[in-house]
Design a protein around this motif. Structure first.
Motif, mmCIF file in Angstrom:
data_model
loop_
_atom_site.group_PDB
_atom_site.id
_atom_site.type_symbol
_atom_site.label_atom_id
_atom_site.label_comp_id
_atom_site.label_asym_id
_atom_site.label_seq_id
_atom_site.Cartn_x
_atom_site.Cartn_y
_atom_site.Cartn_z
ATOM 1 N N GLN A 35 -18.154 -63.980 -47.076
ATOM 2 C CA GLN A 35 -18.824 -63.793 -45.796
ATOM 3 C C GLN A 35 -17.810 -63.892 -44.664
ATOM 4 N N ASN A 36 -17.424 -62.719 -44.157
ATOM 5 C CA ASN A 36 -16.475 -62.652 -43.060
ATOM 6 C C ASN A 36 -17.089 -61.867 -41.914
ATOM 7 N N TYR A 37 -16.800 -62.277 -40.707
ATOM 8 C CA TYR A 37 -17.412 -61.690 -39.526
ATOM 9 C C TYR A 37 -16.346 -61.251 -38.534
ATOM 10 N N THR A 59 -21.206 -72.125 -33.351
ATOM 11 C CA THR A 59 -21.610 -72.550 -34.686
ATOM 12 C C THR A 59 -22.463 -71.481 -35.349
ATOM 13 N N ARG A 60 -22.133 -71.150 -36.595
ATOM 14 C CA ARG A 60 -22.935 -70.209 -37.379
ATOM 15 C C ARG A 60 -23.907 -70.980 -38.246
ATOM 16 N N TRP A 77 -26.605 -67.954 -34.311
ATOM 17 C CA TRP A 77 -25.344 -68.500 -33.831
ATOM 18 C C TRP A 77 -25.620 -69.252 -32.528
ATOM 19 N N LYS A 105 -14.087 -66.405 -40.532
ATOM 20 C CA LYS A 105 -14.234 -66.451 -41.987
ATOM 21 C C LYS A 105 -15.114 -67.625 -42.366
ATOM 22 N N TYR A 106 -16.332 -67.332 -42.806
ATOM 23 C CA TYR A 106 -17.246 -68.384 -43.224
ATOM 24 C C TYR A 106 -17.013 -68.767 -44.680
ATOM 25 N N SER A 107 -16.734 -67.777 -45.517
ATOM 26 C CA SER A 107 -16.419 -68.007 -46.923
ATOM 27 C C SER A 107 -15.653 -66.791 -47.432
ATOM 28 N N GLN A 151 -10.730 -72.350 -35.756
ATOM 29 C CA GLN A 151 -11.933 -72.451 -36.583
ATOM 30 C C GLN A 151 -11.846 -73.621 -37.540
ATOM 31 N N ASP A 166 -14.431 -74.601 -40.656
ATOM 32 C CA ASP A 166 -15.639 -74.305 -41.436
ATOM 33 C C ASP A 166 -16.555 -73.369 -40.650
ATOM 34 N N GLU A 167 -17.793 -73.802 -40.369
ATOM 35 C CA GLU A 167 -18.756 -72.933 -39.689
ATOM 36 C C GLU A 167 -18.655 -73.012 -38.174
#
Length: 300
Positions: A78-80, A268-269, A275, A73-75, A250, A252-253
């Motif tokens: 924005q989830n991956y 790191t994203r 990445w 979860k980046y934000s 995790q 943050d990024e």
């Protein structure tokens, strides 16, 4: 005489309760709790809806090897999902796999450095296409359509990425399996922006990429690129046999990865297609350098 009652449960916002609380009818939230909620999602308003079904996105890289999927979860927007397999990682978001071009350019003269050679003029009426200061200018004039086309060599049923920049005024894009056709992509207007991206599936050995403008203005097209679409992927040292023992945390990024047989690593994203996986470089460890022959001077 006993009377059967059917109480109405208006909300389940307290969620699933521990068996240790099953007798706590004195708690105000008791009437909003459940012993079990299965295959359902509690809405903020209190109601429950059935969970959605699974969505097939793409097969894993190796059909005969195991892999793991890990959330990132980046934000809030924005989830991956990360596919971790034998010596690789792949990435997913918004119900799709993140993909990039394979590096082989299929468009001739898409940057228009000095001319528009390689493009076919299909303009009608007062429409025109022309070179102007490092880009293609497309205009419909007072009564026509400015229309540029180029055929790219493709493989049927393969997916490709088309990218382009638009300046000054919007441009309509269409893609067809035959000249001037739009059976792959119907006429779609794209506004002023850089890095516009279209994914399309080819239907034949030649795909015709077209840009047109029917308005009496000077729309500008630049940096047109078409490449075969491939999954964005990075390399790691983890083999298939290592995947079960991977642990994640995790911040943050950054996604920290631990394994009993490997040094701690960090993923790191930087962007959707950037990445970096590497082992953590601990500077000086948790201590300063050892002192083998200390000198102690008493102070009185």
């Amino acid at each position: 005489m006993a009377i059967r009652t059917h109480p109405i449960f208006t909300a389940f916002s307290a969620g699933v309760w521990s068996p240790d609380l099953e007798g706590r009818v004195d708690l105000p939230e008791y009437r909003y709790g459940c012993k079990e909620i299965k295959n359902a999602i509690v809405k903020p308003q209190g109601g429950i809806v059935g969970r959605g079904g699974f969505h097939f996105v793409a097969p894993a890289k190796y059909p005969d090897r195991l892999c793991r999927v890990v959330g990132f979860k980046y934000s809030d927007l924005q989830n991956y999902i990360i596919e971790i397999g034998h010596l690789y990682m792949r990435f997913y978001m918004d119900k799709g796999r993140i993909e990039i071009g394979d590096g082989t350019e299929l468009v001739t003269n898409g940057t228009f450095d000095s001319n528009i050679t390689g493009w076919t003029d299909l303009s009608t009426g007062t429409g025109s296409i022309a070179w102007s200061s490092g880009h293609m200018r497309i205009s419909g004039g007072t009564n026509g359509v400015g229309w540029a086309q180029q055929g790219a060599t493709t493989v049927a049923d393969s997916v490709y990425i088309l990218k382009f920049d638009i300046a000054a005024f919007p441009i309509t894009v269409r893609i067809g399996s035959t000249t001037a056709n739009n059976d792959i992509l119907k006429d779609t207007v794209f506004g002023i922006s850089t890095g516009q991206t279209i994914f399309f599936t080819a239907r034949s050995t030649t795909t015709f990429i077209q840009f047109w403008n029917s308005n009496n203005n000077l729309a500008q097209l630049d940096n047109v690129s078409c490449q075969l679409s491939i999954p964005y992927e990075i390399a790691t040292d983890y083999e298939e046999k290592d995947l079960d023992l991977l642990a994640f945390a995790q911040d943050d990024e950054n996604l920290y990865i631990a394994h009993p047989l490997y040094p701690p690593a960090i993923l790191t994203r930087n962007s959707n297609t950037d990445w970096i996986w590497k082992y953590i470089d601990f500077i000086d460890g948790p201590y300063e350098d050892e002192i083998y022959f200390p000198t102690i001077t008493p102070s009185w």
